[in-house]
Design a protein around this motif. Structure first.
Motif, PDB file in Angstrom:
ATOM      1  N   VAL A  22       4.185  -0.111 -13.517  1.00 11.96           N
ATOM      2  CA  VAL A  22       4.288   1.339 -13.656  1.00 11.96           C
ATOM      3  C   VAL A  22       2.922   1.909 -14.046  1.00 11.96           C
ATOM      4  N   ILE A  23       2.514   2.941 -13.352  1.00  6.21           N
ATOM      5  CA  ILE A  23       1.295   3.682 -13.676  1.00  6.21           C
ATOM      6  C   ILE A  23       1.739   5.016 -14.257  1.00  6.21           C
ATOM      7  N   ALA A  24       1.418   5.275 -15.524  1.00  2.00           N
ATOM      8  CA  ALA A  24       2.004   6.418 -16.213  1.00  2.00           C
ATOM      9  C   ALA A  24       0.986   7.136 -17.081  1.00  2.00           C
ATOM     10  N   SER A  25       1.269   8.402 -17.351  1.00  2.00           N
ATOM     11  CA  SER A  25       0.469   9.182 -18.293  1.00  2.00           C
ATOM     12  C   SER A  25       0.774   8.753 -19.725  1.00  2.00           C
ATOM     13  N   ARG A  26      -0.199   8.954 -20.595  1.00  2.40           N
ATOM     14  CA  ARG A  26      -0.015   8.673 -22.023  1.00  2.40           C
ATOM     15  C   ARG A  26       0.688   9.855 -22.683  1.00  2.40           C
TER      16      ARG A  26
ATOM     17  N   SER B 162      -7.040   3.764  -7.768  1.00  8.92           N
ATOM     18  CA  SER B 162      -8.038   2.941  -7.083  1.00  8.92           C
ATOM     19  C   SER B 162      -8.232   1.617  -7.806  1.00  8.92           C
ATOM     20  N   ALA B 163      -8.229   1.654  -9.146  1.00  6.32           N
ATOM     21  CA  ALA B 163      -8.354   0.421  -9.923  1.00  6.32           C
ATOM     22  C   ALA B 163      -7.140  -0.476  -9.704  1.00  6.32           C
ATOM     23  N   PHE B 164      -5.973   0.138  -9.574  1.00  4.12           N
ATOM     24  CA  PHE B 164      -4.757  -0.633  -9.340  1.00  4.12           C
ATOM     25  C   PHE B 164      -4.854  -1.428  -8.044  1.00  4.12           C
ATOM     26  N   TYR B 165      -5.506  -0.846  -7.026  1.00  2.00           N
ATOM     27  CA  TYR B 165      -5.565  -1.498  -5.716  1.00  2.00           C
ATOM     28  C   TYR B 165      -6.789  -2.396  -5.532  1.00  2.00           C
ATOM     29  N   ARG B 166      -7.471  -2.734  -6.608  1.00  2.00           N
ATOM     30  CA  ARG B 166      -8.507  -3.756  -6.480  1.00  2.00           C
ATOM     31  C   ARG B 166      -7.853  -5.072  -6.071  1.00  2.00           C
ATOM     32  N   PRO B 167      -8.570  -5.925  -5.312  1.00  2.00           N
ATOM     33  CA  PRO B 167      -7.964  -7.171  -4.835  1.00  2.00           C
ATOM     34  C   PRO B 167      -7.353  -7.988  -5.966  1.00  2.00           C
ATOM     35  N   GLY B 168      -6.083  -8.339  -5.794  1.00  2.92           N
ATOM     36  CA  GLY B 168      -5.368  -9.172  -6.746  1.00  2.92           C
ATOM     37  C   GLY B 168      -4.719  -8.429  -7.888  1.00  2.92           C
ATOM     38  N   GLU B 169      -5.081  -7.138  -8.098  1.00  2.00           N
ATOM     39  CA  GLU B 169      -4.555  -6.413  -9.258  1.00  2.00           C
ATOM     40  C   GLU B 169      -3.066  -6.082  -9.132  1.00  2.00           C
ATOM     41  N   PRO B 170      -2.577  -5.623  -7.981  1.00  2.00           N
ATOM     42  CA  PRO B 170      -1.140  -5.364  -7.898  1.00  2.00           C
ATOM     43  C   PRO B 170      -0.297  -6.601  -8.197  1.00  2.00           C
ATOM     44  N   GLU B 171      -0.737  -7.750  -7.697  1.00  2.00           N
ATOM     45  CA  GLU B 171       0.008  -8.986  -7.922  1.00  2.00           C
ATOM     46  C   GLU B 171      -0.040  -9.386  -9.389  1.00  2.00           C
TER      47      GLU B 171
ATOM     48  N   PRO C 198      17.694   0.450  -5.457  1.00  2.00           N
ATOM     49  CA  PRO C 198      16.936  -0.780  -5.160  1.00  2.00           C
ATOM     50  C   PRO C 198      16.170  -0.716  -3.848  1.00  2.00           C
ATOM     51  N   GLU C 199      16.745  -0.064  -2.831  1.00  2.00           N
ATOM     52  CA  GLU C 199      16.047   0.043  -1.543  1.00  2.00           C
ATOM     53  C   GLU C 199      14.759   0.847  -1.665  1.00  2.00           C
ATOM     54  N   LEU C 200      14.755   1.850  -2.542  1.00  2.00           N
ATOM     55  CA  LEU C 200      13.554   2.652  -2.738  1.00  2.00           C
ATOM     56  C   LEU C 200      12.416   1.827  -3.321  1.00  2.00           C
ATOM     57  N   PHE C 201      12.760   0.881  -4.182  1.00  2.00           N
ATOM     58  CA  PHE C 201      11.756   0.068  -4.864  1.00  2.00           C
ATOM     59  C   PHE C 201      11.382  -1.194  -4.098  1.00  2.00           C
ATOM     60  N   ALA C 202      12.141  -1.534  -3.072  1.00  2.00           N
ATOM     61  CA  ALA C 202      11.990  -2.841  -2.435  1.00  2.00           C
ATOM     62  C   ALA C 202      10.640  -3.031  -1.761  1.00  2.00           C
ATOM     63  N   ASP C 203      10.025  -1.951  -1.294  1.00  5.49           N
ATOM     64  CA  ASP C 203       8.781  -2.094  -0.536  1.00  5.49           C
ATOM     65  C   ASP C 203       7.678  -1.198  -1.092  1.00  5.49           C
ATOM     66  N   VAL C 204       7.642  -1.043  -2.430  1.00  4.53           N
ATOM     67  CA  VAL C 204       6.558  -0.281  -3.051  1.00  4.53           C
ATOM     68  C   VAL C 204       5.805  -1.184  -4.027  1.00  4.53           C
ATOM     69  N   ASP C 205       4.573  -0.816  -4.308  1.00  5.30           N
ATOM     70  CA  ASP C 205       3.727  -1.614  -5.191  1.00  5.30           C
ATOM     71  C   ASP C 205       3.843  -1.195  -6.646  1.00  5.30           C
ATOM     72  N   ALA C 206       4.146   0.076  -6.889  1.00  5.11           N
ATOM     73  CA  ALA C 206       4.226   0.564  -8.265  1.00  5.11           C
ATOM     74  C   ALA C 206       5.003   1.867  -8.299  1.00  5.11           C
TER      75      ALA C 206
ATOM     76  N   ASN D 229       0.831  -1.202   0.000  1.00  8.40           N
ATOM     77  CA  ASN D 229       0.000   0.000   0.000  1.00  8.40           C
ATOM     78  C   ASN D 229       0.869   1.257   0.000  1.00  8.40           C
ATOM     79  N   ARG D 230       1.930   1.182  -0.802  1.00 11.07           N
ATOM     80  CA  ARG D 230       2.856   2.317  -0.931  1.00 11.07           C
ATOM     81  C   ARG D 230       3.231   2.480  -2.401  1.00 11.07           C
ATOM     82  N   LEU D 231       3.207   3.706  -2.880  1.00  6.97           N
ATOM     83  CA  LEU D 231       3.589   4.043  -4.240  1.00  6.97           C
ATOM     84  C   LEU D 231       4.883   4.845  -4.217  1.00  6.97           C
ATOM     85  N   LEU D 232       5.539   4.899  -5.361  1.00  7.02           N
ATOM     86  CA  LEU D 232       6.811   5.618  -5.467  1.00  7.02           C
ATOM     87  C   LEU D 232       6.759   6.617  -6.609  1.00  7.02           C
ATOM     88  N   PHE D 233       7.181   7.846  -6.329  1.00  6.27           N
ATOM     89  CA  PHE D 233       7.496   8.849  -7.345  1.00  6.27           C
ATOM     90  C   PHE D 233       8.994   9.058  -7.267  1.00  6.27           C
TER      91      PHE D 233
END
Length: 392
Positions: A324-328, A358-367, A292-300, A226-230
């Motif tokens: 990755v969740i990104a703009s077009r 919110s769609a990304f965090y639907r059950p099972g979607e991150p995995e 790598p440490e920054l990415f180790a505990d984030v979902d996207a 439940n953590r995102l990274l910028f």
């Protein structure tokens, strides 16, 4: 072929340095005699507010580098041009229009005795000033060719000068220290550490898919944080403010990178929205070893850019094993396969971004999206890139 690349090299930092250095290595490996003509002093500090140099290089330095150029010494610009006149090809790496005056001095010293290509990372900046177009017009009227990284950038170049413009997608140039996990995923057929390139973490799962620690778990035991990274240089066009406004309830955000202004405004926005406990700000340059440490505990990794051209960021996220969740915008939309290894959103809308998160965090979607992540293979990109750049 004797090739001189005029561009930044270590101890400077950033994507331009990584690309210039990787390009030099690739050209040398292809059998060319290569020199990087770099800078003793590149930009005035008032034009580049960030940290310009670092002690530890990003990636393997190129061995044949001359650091003689100085923005304060026009005589050195002309001298460099005379020195490079014996090359078969001179590549001017254009990262900003403020480089144009030194490049015009180099062109004066060359006196059209060798072929010159302007390699434009951005033909015009994302955040433009009145002098940008006149400076680029002056440069592009005097070179023999232009290499742009996208068709929209090529169109800008054609509007500024008569030189023929070639388009080649910017090839991957992530430092080796950041490619290890991606190479392991590729070698294992998308299967290192539990089938999706992620390490397993213990966590008991509740019926709704959330762990007893507060994060959902995948079938292989990898926890959803439940953590995102910028991540990366923070500038207005990259849309960090949109991401902060779009942050879903119960999700935290880590922001890591050098701020080109706006840090206090960002802190104020976080406080205004009551997100102080959920938004972690790590301002400052991030060395390769810390990534790598920054990415180790984030979902996207989230890239909410308002505009864009060519970027390595999607590839970086995938190399670290996260969707990755990104703009077009720019190449971001080309590097993310929507619904497979990430999600794409329209730029400029906090509401649209919130819906995607919110769609990304639907059950099972991150995995599911994490399982679709694959590392990029740089070889075919570089083969096309060198072919477009070097004409015997």
């Amino acid at each position: 072929m004797r090739i001189a690349i005029v561009g930044p090299a270590h101890p400077y930092k950033g994507g331009g340095v990584a690309h210039t250095t990787e390009l030099a290595h690739r050209l040398r490996d292809a059998g060319h005699d290569v020199l990087i003509e770099s800078w003793r002093a590149q930009y005035p500090s008032f034009l580049y507010p960030g940290q310009q140099t670092v002690d530890t290089p990003d990636g393997a330095p190129f061995p044949n580098v001359l650091r003689d150029l100085d923005w304060r010494r026009p005589d050195g610009w002309v001298r460099a041009g005379r020195r490079l006149a014996s090359a078969d090809l001179v590549i001017l790496v254009v990262l900003s229009p403020v480089q144009v005056p030194p490049y015009l001095g180099i062109l004066y010293g060359l006196r059209r005795r060798t072929r010159v290509v302007a390699l434009c990372h951005n033909v015009l900046p994302h955040e433009r000033k009145p002098y940008d177009a006149p400076l680029m017009r002056a440069l592009l009227r005097r070179v023999d060719g232009v290499l742009a990284h996208s068709e929209p950038q090529a169109a800008l170049a054609r509007g500024l000068g008569p030189a023929p413009v070639t388009v080649a997608e910017m090839a991957p140039h992530l430092p080796a220290a950041l490619r290890g996990r991606g190479e392991a995923v590729r070698a294992a057929g998308n299967g290192a550490s539990g089938g999706n390139g992620t390490s397993s973490e213990d966590g008991a799962s509740n019926e709704d898919g959330t762990s007893s620690e507060g994060g959902a778990t995948s079938g292989d035991g990898a926890a959803v944080a439940n953590r995102l990274l910028f991540f990366g240089l923070v500038r207005p066009y990259k849309g960090l403010d949109l991401l902060i406004r779009a942050l879903p309830e119960g999700v935290s955000l880590r922001v890591a990178g050098e701020f080109w202004g706006g840090l206090e405004e960002t802190k104020a926005l976080v406080a205004e929205l009551g997100l102080t406990g959920r938004v972690e700000l790590r301002p400052g340059y991030v060395a390769d070893g810390e990534v790598p440490e920054l990415f180790a505990d984030v979902d996207a990794l989230v890239l909410p850019y308002r505009s864009g051209t060519a970027s390595q960021q999607v590839w970086l996220g995938h190399e670290q094993g996260v969707p990755v969740i990104a703009s077009r915008v720019g190449t971001l939309g080309d590097h993310v396969t929507d619904g497979v290894d990430g999600l794409l959103v329209e730029p400029g809308s906090a509401e649209g971004l919130r819906a995607a998160l919110s769609a990304f965090y639907r059950p099972g979607e991150p995995e599911r999206l994490r399982a679709g992540v694959k590392a990029v293979d740089p070889a075919p990109y570089w083969a096309s890139y060198l072919k477009a750049l070097v004409r015997d």
